[in-house]
Design a protein around this motif. Structure first.
Motif, mmCIF file in Angstrom:
data_model
loop_
_atom_site.group_PDB
_atom_site.id
_atom_site.type_symbol
_atom_site.label_atom_id
_atom_site.label_comp_id
_atom_site.label_asym_id
_atom_site.label_seq_id
_atom_site.Cartn_x
_atom_site.Cartn_y
_atom_site.Cartn_z
ATOM 1 N N ALA A 56 1.383 -1.342 0.406
ATOM 2 C CA ALA A 56 -0.615 0.013 -0.346
ATOM 3 C C ALA A 56 0.233 1.364 -0.038
ATOM 4 C CB ALA A 56 -1.106 0.515 1.379
ATOM 5 N N LEU A 57 1.860 1.430 0.949
ATOM 6 C CA LEU A 57 2.373 2.677 0.884
ATOM 7 C C LEU A 57 3.638 2.393 -0.299
ATOM 8 C CD1 LEU A 57 3.924 2.880 4.614
ATOM 9 C CD2 LEU A 57 1.827 3.584 4.071
ATOM 10 N N GLU A 58 4.230 1.613 -0.759
ATOM 11 C CA GLU A 58 5.381 1.369 -2.011
ATOM 12 C C GLU A 58 4.356 2.354 -2.937
ATOM 13 O OE1 GLU A 58 6.237 -2.423 -3.981
ATOM 14 O OE2 GLU A 58 8.063 -1.640 -4.103
ATOM 15 N N LEU A 59 2.659 1.843 -3.514
ATOM 16 C CA LEU A 59 2.155 2.010 -4.625
ATOM 17 C C LEU A 59 2.263 3.164 -4.536
ATOM 18 C CD1 LEU A 59 0.084 -0.706 -5.128
ATOM 19 C CD2 LEU A 59 1.232 -0.131 -6.606
ATOM 20 N N LEU A 60 1.815 4.001 -3.705
ATOM 21 C CA LEU A 60 1.216 5.509 -3.236
ATOM 22 C C LEU A 60 2.626 6.583 -3.212
ATOM 23 C CD1 LEU A 60 -1.180 4.938 0.059
ATOM 24 C CD2 LEU A 60 -1.418 5.795 -2.946
ATOM 25 N N GLY A 61 3.729 5.726 -3.343
ATOM 26 C CA GLY A 61 4.917 6.465 -2.901
ATOM 27 C C GLY A 61 5.135 7.588 -1.158
ATOM 28 N N LEU A 62 4.738 6.582 -0.285
ATOM 29 C CA LEU A 62 4.920 6.717 0.291
ATOM 30 C C LEU A 62 6.060 6.407 1.294
ATOM 31 C CD1 LEU A 62 1.226 7.826 1.496
ATOM 32 C CD2 LEU A 62 3.010 9.367 0.320
ATOM 33 N N GLU A 63 6.630 5.135 1.379
ATOM 34 C CA GLU A 63 7.886 4.772 1.166
ATOM 35 C C GLU A 63 8.607 5.386 2.368
ATOM 36 O OE1 GLU A 63 7.272 1.682 3.527
ATOM 37 O OE2 GLU A 63 9.274 1.592 2.875
ATOM 38 N N GLY A 64 7.902 5.309 3.406
ATOM 39 C CA GLY A 64 10.345 5.554 4.365
ATOM 40 C C GLY A 64 9.716 7.436 4.815
ATOM 41 N N LYS A 65 8.169 7.673 4.391
ATOM 42 C CA LYS A 65 7.643 8.894 4.504
ATOM 43 C C LYS A 65 7.468 9.807 6.293
ATOM 44 C CE LYS A 65 9.063 10.343 -0.179
ATOM 45 N NZ LYS A 65 8.117 10.117 -1.840
ATOM 46 N N GLY A 66 7.754 8.559 6.412
ATOM 47 C CA GLY A 66 6.558 9.001 7.847
ATOM 48 C C GLY A 66 5.360 8.174 8.212
ATOM 49 N N TYR A 67 4.880 7.443 7.213
ATOM 50 C CA TYR A 67 3.507 6.593 7.055
ATOM 51 C C TYR A 67 3.366 5.713 7.513
ATOM 52 C CZ TYR A 67 2.102 10.952 4.464
ATOM 53 O OH TYR A 67 1.921 12.336 4.570
ATOM 54 N N LYS A 68 2.083 5.681 8.172
ATOM 55 C CA LYS A 68 2.385 4.180 8.193
ATOM 56 C C LYS A 68 0.803 3.629 7.719
ATOM 57 C CE LYS A 68 5.164 2.633 11.357
ATOM 58 N NZ LYS A 68 6.094 2.927 11.256
ATOM 59 N N ALA A 69 0.500 2.620 6.780
ATOM 60 C CA ALA A 69 -0.503 1.867 6.486
ATOM 61 C C ALA A 69 -1.525 0.736 7.530
ATOM 62 C CB ALA A 69 -0.480 0.659 4.941
ATOM 63 N N LEU A 70 -2.432 0.793 7.512
ATOM 64 C CA LEU A 70 -3.483 -0.179 8.705
ATOM 65 C C LEU A 70 -4.285 -0.373 8.040
ATOM 66 C CD1 LEU A 70 -3.634 2.893 11.404
ATOM 67 C CD2 LEU A 70 -1.987 0.453 12.078
ATOM 68 N N PHE A 71 -4.735 -2.013 8.351
ATOM 69 C CA PHE A 71 -6.562 -2.467 7.251
ATOM 70 C C PHE A 71 -6.529 -2.892 8.698
ATOM 71 C CE2 PHE A 71 -3.081 -3.419 3.912
ATOM 72 C CZ PHE A 71 -3.468 -3.165 3.469
ATOM 73 N N LEU A 72 -7.613 -1.831 8.869
ATOM 74 C CA LEU A 72 -8.719 -1.882 10.279
ATOM 75 C C LEU A 72 -10.130 -2.022 9.620
ATOM 76 C CD1 LEU A 72 -7.566 1.301 11.685
ATOM 77 C CD2 LEU A 72 -6.555 -0.876 11.892
ATOM 78 N N GLN A 73 -11.460 -2.415 10.819
ATOM 79 C CA GLN A 73 -12.408 -3.016 10.824
ATOM 80 C C GLN A 73 -13.607 -1.251 10.172
ATOM 81 O OE1 GLN A 73 -13.540 -7.200 11.592
ATOM 82 N NE2 GLN A 73 -11.047 -6.819 12.439
ATOM 83 N N GLY A 74 -14.398 -1.965 10.074
ATOM 84 C CA GLY A 74 -15.673 -0.940 10.248
ATOM 85 C C GLY A 74 -15.813 0.132 9.186
ATOM 86 N N GLY A 75 -15.212 0.297 8.202
ATOM 87 C CA GLY A 75 -15.163 0.347 6.480
ATOM 88 C C GLY A 75 -14.737 2.126 6.962
ATOM 89 N N ALA A 76 -15.206 2.754 5.968
ATOM 90 C CA ALA A 76 -15.123 4.281 5.329
ATOM 91 C C ALA A 76 -15.636 5.173 6.809
ATOM 92 C CB ALA A 76 -14.756 4.409 4.347
#
Ligand code: PLP
Length: 354
Positions: A56-76
């Motif tokens: 997710a981070l790699e595709l968005l170009g956000l790797e190593g830029k202070g971001y974290k990706a989470l897979f949560l529940q409960g929908g948008a």
């Protein structure tokens, strides 16, 4: 026969993703166990989770830029609340571009007053307001990048002096953007990521920890980050299938490659809407979404004939949202150009008949 699936969500995914996901349900990775019966703490599943978060981070170009990706529940829909809980101290600014924005505003209002910087409600949300100011003394600005119901899409994002939270449920991974302009990105999986049941949240860590309220654990991004997105049992099937889909996208050439295909599909679709005298588009031209094309028949008497023809051509999921009516062609990443061509063919055949 496999249908041409224009459903707005849950929606189409690549056939090879369905194939691999179904195989893993029977037996995962020659382990003698189904994906659905292994522990989420096993190395096998931890690897899947880490790979999904990384992709997710790699595709968005956000790797190593202070971001974290989470897979949560409960929908948008849970993110409407969570963004406010984690970021809202005094007052937040929201752009209202439709039902989903409106719902996000409603949740944030539980905690404090909300400034609506602009709204297109008076025009049935058929355009994206522009030229508004984002005040610098607010906690954050919230917007919806693609308005699934109305078929409008923000083509650019206003410069913001405050953190930006964006609901990208229906166009994440579909086009190139400078994703570093956002501090929180969230998206229910069921439109461009994977099956329903998980929600991707990408959060820049330095915007967290600034509110004075106590945040319940399940609602706290910091808790989920500290537990590597495994604070509790995650929805293993949705996350595995999302990982497969992100892998599919990466192998295709990433967002850059899919954006070209998505633009081509949108061009084919909108030129038919514009050139065929039987139809008219719903959304303002400059704000048209490349994901969801909304349109109506000018003469309602042709409805039955058109819909019979659609059915015969194996075209499914084209009904507009109940609040707008008409038709909506959702053309997410996995939709082949040929499906769009099949729809356009039916529309031009109707023109010949009428
Ligand atoms: C579908 C959709 C939602 C709702 O997502 P859930 O996962 O069902 O809560 C929110 N925002 C947008 C833009 C959507 O398209």
């Amino acid at each position: 026969m496999k249908k041409h699936n224009f459903s707005a969500g849950p929606c189409i995914l690549p056939q090879e993703v369905f194939q691999k996901a179904s195989e893993a349900v029977i037996e995962y990775n020659n382990e003698g166990l189904s994906l659905l019966e292994i522990s989420h703490r096993s190395k096998s599943f931890v690897d899947i989770m880490e790979k999904a978060r990384y992709l997710a981070l790699e595709l968005l170009g956000l790797e190593g830029k202070g971001y974290k990706a989470l897979f949560l529940q409960g929908g948008a829909s849970t993110q409407f609340l969570m963004v406010a809980l984690n970021l809202l101290e005094k007052r937040a600014a929201y752009l209202n571009t439709g039902t989903w924005s409106d719902k996000a505003i409603k949740e944030a209002k539980i905690y404090d007053d909300i400034l609506e910087v602009a709204s297109s409600k008076d025009a049935g949300y058929n355009y994206i307001p522009k030229g508004f100011e984002i005040p610098s003394d607010h906690d954050y600005f919230h917007c919806t990048s693609n308005n699934t119901i109305y078929g409008t899409q923000m083509k650019s994002f206003p410069k913001s002096p405050i953190p930006v939270a964006c609901d990208m449920s229906s166009d994440i991974f579909s086009r190139q953007l400078d994703f570093t302009q956002f501090d929180i990105i969230y998206a229910g999986a069921q439109k461009n990521i994977g099956p329903a049941g998980t929600t991707l949240v990408v959060v820049k860590e330095d915007v967290l920890g600034k509110v004075s309220r106590k945040i319940p654990s399940m609602m706290d991004y910091k808790v989920h980050i500290s537990k590597s997105s495994m604070f509790n049992t995650p929805p293993v099937f949705s996350i595995y299938t999302s990982m497969l889909n992100l892998e599919w996208l990466k192998n295709l050439g990433g967002i850059k490659a899919i954006e070209e295909i998505n633009e081509m599909k949108a061009r084919v679709m909108y030129s038919e809407i514009d050139l065929n005298p039987l139809f008219k588009g719903y959304a303002a031209k400059e704000d048209r979404s490349n994901m969801n094309a909304t349109f109506n028949l000018i003469n309602e008497d042709l409805k039955e004939t058109f819909e019979t023809m659609l059915k015969e051509a194996g075209i499914s999921g084209l009904s507009g949202h109940r609040s707008v009516g008409g038709y909506r062609a959702s053309m997410y990443n996995a939709m082949p150009l040929d499906s769009v061509k099949a729809l356009v063919e039916v529309m031009s055949e109707l023109e010949l008949k009428a």
